[in-house]
Design a protein around this motif. Structure first.
Motif, PDB file in Angstrom:
ATOM      1  N   VAL A 132       0.886  -1.167   0.000  1.00 43.20           N
ATOM      2  CA  VAL A 132       0.000   0.000   0.000  1.00 43.20           C
ATOM      3  C   VAL A 132       0.924   1.216   0.000  1.00 43.20           C
ATOM      4  N   GLN A 137       4.491   8.400  -2.598  1.00 44.29           N
ATOM      5  CA  GLN A 137       4.559   7.379  -3.646  1.00 44.29           C
ATOM      6  C   GLN A 137       3.278   7.377  -4.480  1.00 44.29           C
ATOM      7  N   ALA A 163      16.044   4.348  -0.400  1.00 40.42           N
ATOM      8  CA  ALA A 163      15.009   3.633   0.364  1.00 40.42           C
ATOM      9  C   ALA A 163      13.741   4.456   0.593  1.00 40.42           C
ATOM     10  N   GLY A 165      11.376   4.253  -1.579  1.00 40.77           N
ATOM     11  CA  GLY A 165      10.318   3.477  -2.232  1.00 40.77           C
ATOM     12  C   GLY A 165      10.173   3.761  -3.720  1.00 40.77           C
ATOM     13  N   LYS A 166      11.238   4.168  -4.365  1.00 37.15           N
ATOM     14  CA  LYS A 166      11.190   4.421  -5.811  1.00 37.15           C
ATOM     15  C   LYS A 166      10.844   3.149  -6.582  1.00 37.15           C
ATOM     16  N   THR A 167      11.535   2.056  -6.227  1.00 37.18           N
ATOM     17  CA  THR A 167      11.327   0.819  -6.967  1.00 37.18           C
ATOM     18  C   THR A 167       9.880   0.350  -6.872  1.00 37.18           C
ATOM     19  N   ARG A 200      12.938  -8.972  -7.399  1.00 34.67           N
ATOM     20  CA  ARG A 200      11.803  -8.069  -7.154  1.00 34.67           C
ATOM     21  C   ARG A 200      10.860  -8.014  -8.339  1.00 34.67           C
TER      22      ARG A 200
HETATM   23  P1  ADP Z   1      14.311   2.763  -3.291  1.00 32.92           P
HETATM   24  O1  ADP Z   1      14.103   2.150  -4.651  1.00 32.92           O
HETATM   25  O2  ADP Z   1      13.937   4.224  -3.242  1.00 32.92           O
HETATM   26  O3  ADP Z   1      15.666   2.512  -2.697  1.00 32.92           O
HETATM   27  P2  ADP Z   1      12.536   0.654  -2.418  1.00 32.92           P
HETATM   28  O4  ADP Z   1      11.404   0.701  -3.365  1.00 32.92           O
HETATM   29  O5  ADP Z   1      13.580  -0.400  -2.618  1.00 32.92           O
HETATM   30  O6  ADP Z   1      13.258   2.085  -2.309  1.00 32.92           O
HETATM   31  O7  ADP Z   1      11.944   0.558  -0.949  1.00 32.92           O
HETATM   32  C1  ADP Z   1      12.713   0.279   0.206  1.00 32.92           C
HETATM   33  C2  ADP Z   1      12.078  -0.859   0.994  1.00 32.92           C
HETATM   34  O8  ADP Z   1      10.791  -0.469   1.445  1.00 32.92           O
HETATM   35  C3  ADP Z   1      11.869  -2.120   0.178  1.00 32.92           C
HETATM   36  O9  ADP Z   1      12.143  -3.211   0.999  1.00 32.92           O
HETATM   37  C4  ADP Z   1      10.397  -2.071  -0.205  1.00 32.92           C
HETATM   38  O10 ADP Z   1       9.852  -3.358  -0.396  1.00 32.92           O
HETATM   39  C5  ADP Z   1       9.783  -1.353   0.958  1.00 32.92           C
HETATM   40  N1  ADP Z   1       8.610  -0.557   0.588  1.00 32.92           N
HETATM   41  C6  ADP Z   1       8.491   0.245  -0.499  1.00 32.92           C
HETATM   42  N2  ADP Z   1       7.302   0.882  -0.506  1.00 32.92           N
HETATM   43  C7  ADP Z   1       6.647   0.470   0.587  1.00 32.92           C
HETATM   44  C8  ADP Z   1       5.361   0.773   1.150  1.00 32.92           C
HETATM   45  N3  ADP Z   1       4.527   1.634   0.549  1.00 32.92           N
HETATM   46  N4  ADP Z   1       5.026   0.169   2.301  1.00 32.92           N
HETATM   47  C9  ADP Z   1       5.869  -0.689   2.922  1.00 32.92           C
HETATM   48  N5  ADP Z   1       7.090  -1.016   2.445  1.00 32.92           N
HETATM   49  C10 ADP Z   1       7.485  -0.454   1.297  1.00 32.92           C
END
Ligand code: ADP
Ligand code: ZN
Ligand code: ZN
Length: 666
Positions: A132, A137, A163, A165-167, A200
């Motif tokens: 979610v 995001q 970290a 949550g870009k990915t 992923r």
């Molecule tokens: P980035 O790409 O910016 O480094 P990620 O997308 O890898 O960040 O997110 C970091 C961590 O947080 C990952 O383990 C991901 O699964 C988790 N995550 C991302 N978005 C959420 C969210 N909305 N709620 C809970 N966990 C999340």
């Protein structure tokens, strides 16, 4: 009925060649077909890019054979490769060959070859569900989705701290495109194509994912390409060349870590995948998302100018704090401890502390090898490579001196080759030495090391990360290979042995590189619940790149850097074209370079020219190198100018000239 075909051939000749179409081939021939034609005394592969009714000259030869049953290049690919040839100083044929997999370039493999299995086994991955989204995001996703709905081209710059949550945003944006019946390409830097990244995507999308990277054999690469071409994959995850994937209904392109220099190809055609991505997104009227925690100056500038839409993610997931960064002034260390040390007391204590708490540490140094130069204390001789203007680096494990530019090796001498004294000393350090010193200081623990020396063997990359992940190794020492993408929650400490390695590069992007690397490595700390600490050792503790990185303050870095770029008239305020002249004879190289620079000046008095000047590494593999730098705001005009000059320029046979548009290194 067309009688003649205009054919692009992958030669460094900037024109098309006309061939006659034999009647029996007409029905099998289309724009985008691959053919064999005779060129001089050879048979070569050509690509049909157009038809004509009349011959441009007499004695036109016929096409020999048509290779595939159906055209290999879509009209979209033809437009894209034409754009590359117009913008990166290469022929259309050379651009086309960069866009298709190696195996089929020589005309060998037919497109009808047997279909085998993909190299990804979906059974190895458990399925994961989307998170979610957090507020920021969700907003980012809405903007991208809106653009997908409207089927319009737009470039988004997603600036999100590590970290944030870009990915996850990428994954959900891709999901959105898929549900609308479209397809997506996601580019990541080669070194980020780790099992973690692939997992992923595959665990979210299953067997609809194709993965393309340079470690695949040509046969496997071809299979992935074929899987995409046949429409059996909807998502392509890959390094630079994946931007050319033959997806038919492209609805979204993502370039992660858009600031990465590996997106620039160093050989002909010297394209930048980020810019190709933008052109491809424009051709498809679809959004392009550029993501980074440390955007390139070029992209951030465009975002500020309003040409890109800026989206920010300012919070880390679960509000985890960014690690505290401590700068250690190594000049003070030298003054108080009266000796040159590799590790400050602060860093040693921090490692000790992390180990006592059963946590892990990452120790970073962006230079491999043991000692980075060998010299004679008596006469001052520094051992250099015989073929390059570069110092020889001592590699302890191999007991060899290695040149990092040409890979040639020498045995380390016992006595000085110049003055015959025995005062040979080893200075400077690389990751191998760091590992060795650490294993003396912390003899009870296992240390893993990851750099291009330890990852030569297939699978070693995964093995080393596996050792660290399982906790067998408590410390990981490495080069920029360990700076990105790794997500190890038990890491509470990141130590940077010397921030000065990149800071002192002879390149106007040295500060940018340093800021990026420090920010990325710092992002490896404190990803778990226990928080994290980063220690940066440097002899330049007041440099703005280091101070801004320590404060996780991209905007502060950007403001300083952009002001200096503006003052010095450097990108993004101008475009650069680098012309490299090289030959075995130094005088010859210099004279040719000077003559070429004069010819450019004579052709256009208004163009700004720097040099010719010896390249920072003035000799590589026995070739002397001189650079001429063109500067201006009209890239097309500079390209055209150079094309005119080079067409007339009488270059001696033994001299090579290379043109690099938007060079990424000096
Ligand atoms: P980035 O790409 O910016 O480094 P990620 O997308 O890898 O960040 O997110 C970091 C961590 O947080 C990952 O383990 C991901 O699964 C988790 N995550 C991302 N978005 C959420 C969210 N909305 N709620 C809970 N966990 C999340
Ligand atoms: Zn000597
Ligand atoms: Zn060398």
């Amino acid at each position: 009925m067309p009688k003649y075909a205009d054919i692009a051939i992958a030669l460094p000749i900037d024109k098309l060649f006309q061939y006659q179409i034999p009647e029996e081939l007409l029905s099998r021939l289309a724009i985008g077909s691959r053919v064999f034609v005779s060129f001089g005394s050879k048979k070569v592969v050509g690509y049909v890019v157009g038809f004509s009714e009349t011959a441009g000259r007499e004695g036109i030869k016929p096409i020999e054979t048509v290779i595939d049953a159906e055209p290999i290049l879509s009209s979209e690919m033809l437009s894209l490769t034409k754009w590359i040839s117009d913008n990166y100083f290469c022929s259309w044929g050379e651009a086309i060959e960069a866009a298709i997999p190696g195996g089929i370039k020589k005309g060998k493999k037919s497109l009808g070859s047997r279909i085998k299995e993909s190299h990804i086994n979906v059974e190895d991955y458990s399925r994961t569900e989307p998170h979610v989204l957090m507020e920021e995001q969700a907003k980012a996703l809405r903007m991208i989705a809106d653009c997908i709905d409207k089927k319009e081209h737009r470039t988004f710059l997603l600036h999100g701290i590590t970290a944030s949550g870009k990915t996850e945003v990428y994954l959900q944006a891709i999901d959105y495109v898929l549900k609308k019946g479209g397809q997506a390409i996601m580019l990541v830097p080669e070194i980020a194509l780790t099992p973690q990244t692939i997992e992923r995507f595959v665990s979210r999308f299953g067997n609809r994912v194709a993965v393309i990277h340079s470690h695949l054999t040509p046969a496997k690469r071809f299979l992935e390409w074929k899987k995409i071409k046949d429409g059996r994959a909807d998502i392509v995850v890959g390094a630079r060349s994946a931007i050319f994937s033959p997806v038919k209904n492209l609805g979204l392109i993502i370039v992660d870590e858009e600031h990465e220099t590996t997106y620039k190809q160093e050989d002909v055609p010297r394209y930048h995948a980020r810019d190709v991505a933008e052109e491809r997104a424009r051709l498809n009227s679809c959004p392009l998302v550029l993501g980074s925690a440390t955007p390139s100056l070029e992209s951030y500038y465009k975002a500020k100018e309003g040409r890109y839409k800026l989206i920010k993610l300012t919070k880390r997931i679960e509000e985890r704090l960014l690690p505290k960064v401590k700068i250690v002034d190594m000049r003070m260390e030298l003054a108080t401890r009266k000796k040159i040390t590799i590790f400050s007391k602060v860093l040693l204590d921090a490692i000790d502390n992390a180990l006592k708490n059963k946590k892990q540490a990452i120790i970073f140094l962006n230079r491999r090898g043991f000692s980075t130069f060998v010299n004679c204390r008596k006469c001052g001789l520094v051992l250099k490579c015989k073929r390059c203007d570069a110092v020889m680096v001592y590699h302890f494990e191999e007991k060899k001196l290695i040149c990092h530019y040409c890979n040639s090796t020498q045995n380390p001498p016992d006595i000085c080759p110049k003055c015959r004294s025995g005062y040979i000393r080893y200075f400077g350090l690389g990751t191998e030495r760091v590992e060795s010193e650490l294993s003396h200081a912390f003899s009870h623990i296992h240390i893993a090391r990851m750099d291009s020396d330890t990852t030569v063997k297939k699978g070693s990359h995964d093995r080393i990360l596996g050792e660290f992940k399982s906790g067998d190794a408590s410390m990981l020492v490495g080069t920029q290979m360990i700076a990105k993408g790794l997500d190890f929650p038990e890491v509470t400490l990141v130590g940077v042995v010397s921030a000065d390695v990149t800071l002192n590069l002879p390149d106007f992007r040295a500060s940018e590189r340093t800021f990026n690397l420090l920010t990325q490595v710092a992002g490896r700390a404190g990803r778990g619940e226990d928080g994290g600490e980063v220690i940066v050792q440097t002899y330049a503790p007041h440099h703005y790149a280091i101070l801004a990185a320590a404060k996780h303050d991209y905007d502060r870095f950007y403001e300083e850097e952009i002001a200096s770029r503006k003052e010095l008239l450097l990108p993004p305020f101008v475009s650069l074209i680098k012309v490299v002249v090289r030959a075995r004879n130094e005088e010859f190289t210099q004279k040719t370079a000077a003559a070429l620079a004069n010819a450019i000046r004579a052709e256009d008095k208004d163009v700004m020219i720097g040099g010719p000047a010896a390249a920072p590494i003035s000799r590589v593999r026995g070739h002397y190198r001189y650079n001429i730098m063109l500067k201006g705001d009209d890239k097309k005009r500079m390209c055209d100018l150079l094309k005119r000059v080079l067409a007339k320029f009488h270059k001696p046979h033994s001299v090579f000239i290379a043109v690099d548009v938007d060079p990424i290194s000096m």
